[in-house]
Design a protein around this motif. Structure first.
Motif, mmCIF file in Angstrom:
data_model
loop_
_atom_site.group_PDB
_atom_site.id
_atom_site.type_symbol
_atom_site.label_atom_id
_atom_site.label_comp_id
_atom_site.label_asym_id
_atom_site.label_seq_id
_atom_site.Cartn_x
_atom_site.Cartn_y
_atom_site.Cartn_z
ATOM 1 N N VAL A 5 1.977 -1.112 6.894
ATOM 2 C CA VAL A 5 0.919 -0.309 7.504
ATOM 3 C C VAL A 5 -0.416 -0.914 7.090
ATOM 4 O O VAL A 5 -0.738 -0.979 5.898
ATOM 5 N N ARG A 7 -4.576 -0.955 7.324
ATOM 6 C CA ARG A 7 -5.727 -0.088 7.592
ATOM 7 C C ARG A 7 -7.001 -0.923 7.628
ATOM 8 O O ARG A 7 -7.171 -1.822 6.817
ATOM 9 N N SER A 46 -1.224 -2.167 17.383
ATOM 10 C CA SER A 46 -2.185 -1.205 16.836
ATOM 11 C C SER A 46 -2.014 0.140 17.511
ATOM 12 O O SER A 46 -1.676 0.224 18.695
ATOM 13 N N ARG A 50 -4.546 2.222 13.058
ATOM 14 C CA ARG A 50 -3.673 1.461 12.172
ATOM 15 C C ARG A 50 -3.153 0.238 12.921
ATOM 16 O O ARG A 50 -3.043 0.239 14.143
ATOM 17 N N ILE A 52 0.379 -1.852 12.812
ATOM 18 C CA ILE A 52 1.742 -1.775 12.282
ATOM 19 C C ILE A 52 2.409 -3.138 12.431
ATOM 20 O O ILE A 52 2.422 -3.723 13.521
ATOM 21 N N LEU A 74 -3.442 -2.026 2.696
ATOM 22 C CA LEU A 74 -2.157 -2.104 3.388
ATOM 23 C C LEU A 74 -1.058 -1.593 2.477
ATOM 24 O O LEU A 74 -1.201 -1.552 1.261
ATOM 25 N N GLU A 155 2.557 8.883 6.378
ATOM 26 C CA GLU A 155 1.700 8.951 7.562
ATOM 27 C C GLU A 155 2.596 9.177 8.774
ATOM 28 O O GLU A 155 3.608 8.481 8.946
ATOM 29 N N LYS A 167 -0.574 1.245 -2.162
ATOM 30 C CA LYS A 167 -1.701 1.011 -1.266
ATOM 31 C C LYS A 167 -2.490 -0.151 -1.860
ATOM 32 O O LYS A 167 -3.200 0.002 -2.852
#
Length: 300
Positions: A5, A7, A46, A50, A52, A74, A155, A167
């Motif tokens: 994931v 960001r 996207s 986000r 992916i 991420l 999420e 994270k």
């Protein structure tokens, strides 16, 4: 882990049309990074702020993607169907795995959940409570919202749940290729850092140098962050030859590693007369502590 994931931050402040363009470039740079490092992936797309990345090498991919500019953070994650049963079981599995990695008995933990889309029947707080309760029922552990050893993140998007325990902080900035091209004059450690900082702002850099094996080593270090940039190191005989490169590549500017000090004003005046485009000095107004911190993190 079967997913990463990704960001982003600054990209999300743009208008819808501009944001989509930035996202496309970021996705292309992500793909380039994975391909260049021989990391297989199934899909990159996207949605809802986000990006992916579906890959069975999520941890390895994360170690590479942390160097892609535009990424704020991420998480290697498990993507599962967004049902409470599957979320509970996956969260517990990842919690146990993280506890083993840390070597902690009776760890303190917290659960943070976010419903990015709202079709899931529980709201974020209710989901956090349910998953936390499930982990407590099945493990010797303790909830601590502030001094935790493990954070289980969840999420929810469009019927899918992304569950993770890490994270990883990225460099942020803008994806390379969103702010045009510039020629970077690579002479020493300071100029390498100046080029790096302009790449972080989305500039595609064409690096040039006038000699020295040490310079080549510096380029190899910052090139690890240059996903999205097609330029490679070009040797020139003199600064005046750079103007031809500027024309050939359609560069908007020149980057130098000048800092304030004796002779700086004279060098700026000389640069104005030498180059046919503006010259940028990204180090000139930055605190020395910040410059040294970035240089250590690259490292240079």
């Amino acid at each position: 882990m079967n997913t990463v994931v990704v960001r982003y931050g600054e990209i999300g402040t743009k208008s819808r049309q501009t944001r989509r363009w930035f996202e496309r470039i970021l996705i292309n740079n992500i793909r380039e990074a994975l391909v260049s490092e021989d990391i297989e992936y199934k899909e990159v797309f996207s949605k809802h702020g986000r990006v992916i990345v579906r890959t069975n090498k999520a941890v390895e991919a994360s170690n590479v993607l942390v160097r892609v500019f535009g990424i704020v953070s991420l998480s290697p994650a498990m993507e599962v169907e967004a049902s409470l049963e599957k979320v509970n079981k996956t969260a517990l599995k990842l919690f146990r795995k993280k506890a083993r990695e840390l070597g902690i008995k009776n760890p303190k933990f917290r659960v943070t959940a976010r419903r990015i889309t709202k079709e899931f029947p529980l709201n974020s707080l209710e989901l956090q409570a349910k998953v936390g309760e499930y982990i407590l029922e099945n493990e010797e552990c303790e909830v601590d919202l502030y001094n935790y050893d493990i954070e289980v993140g969840i999420e929810i998007m469009e019927g899918r749940a992304y569950i993770f325990t890490e994270k990883i902080k990225g460099w942020g900035g803008l994806p390379i290729g969103t702010q045009g091209k510039m020629v970077g004059i690579l002479e020493d450690r300071k100029s390498a850092l100046a080029i790096f900082l302009m790449m972080k702002r989305g500039v595609e850099v064409i690096p040039v140098y006038m000699g020295g094996e040490d310079v080549k080593e510096l380029w190899l270090r910052i090139k690890k962050f240059a996903y999205g940039s097609k330029g490679d190191l070009i040797k020139v005989e003199s600064l005046e030859k750079i103007n031809k490169i500027i024309k050939d590549f359609g560069a908007k500017g020149v980057i130098k590693g000048l800092q304030l000090g004796k002779g700086a004003e004279e060098e700026i005046k000389k640069d104005k007369g030498t180059f046919i485009v503006p010259v940028y000095y990204p180090l000139i107004a930055l605190p020395q502590e910040y410059i040294e911190d970035v240089a250590k993190r690259i490292p240079l």
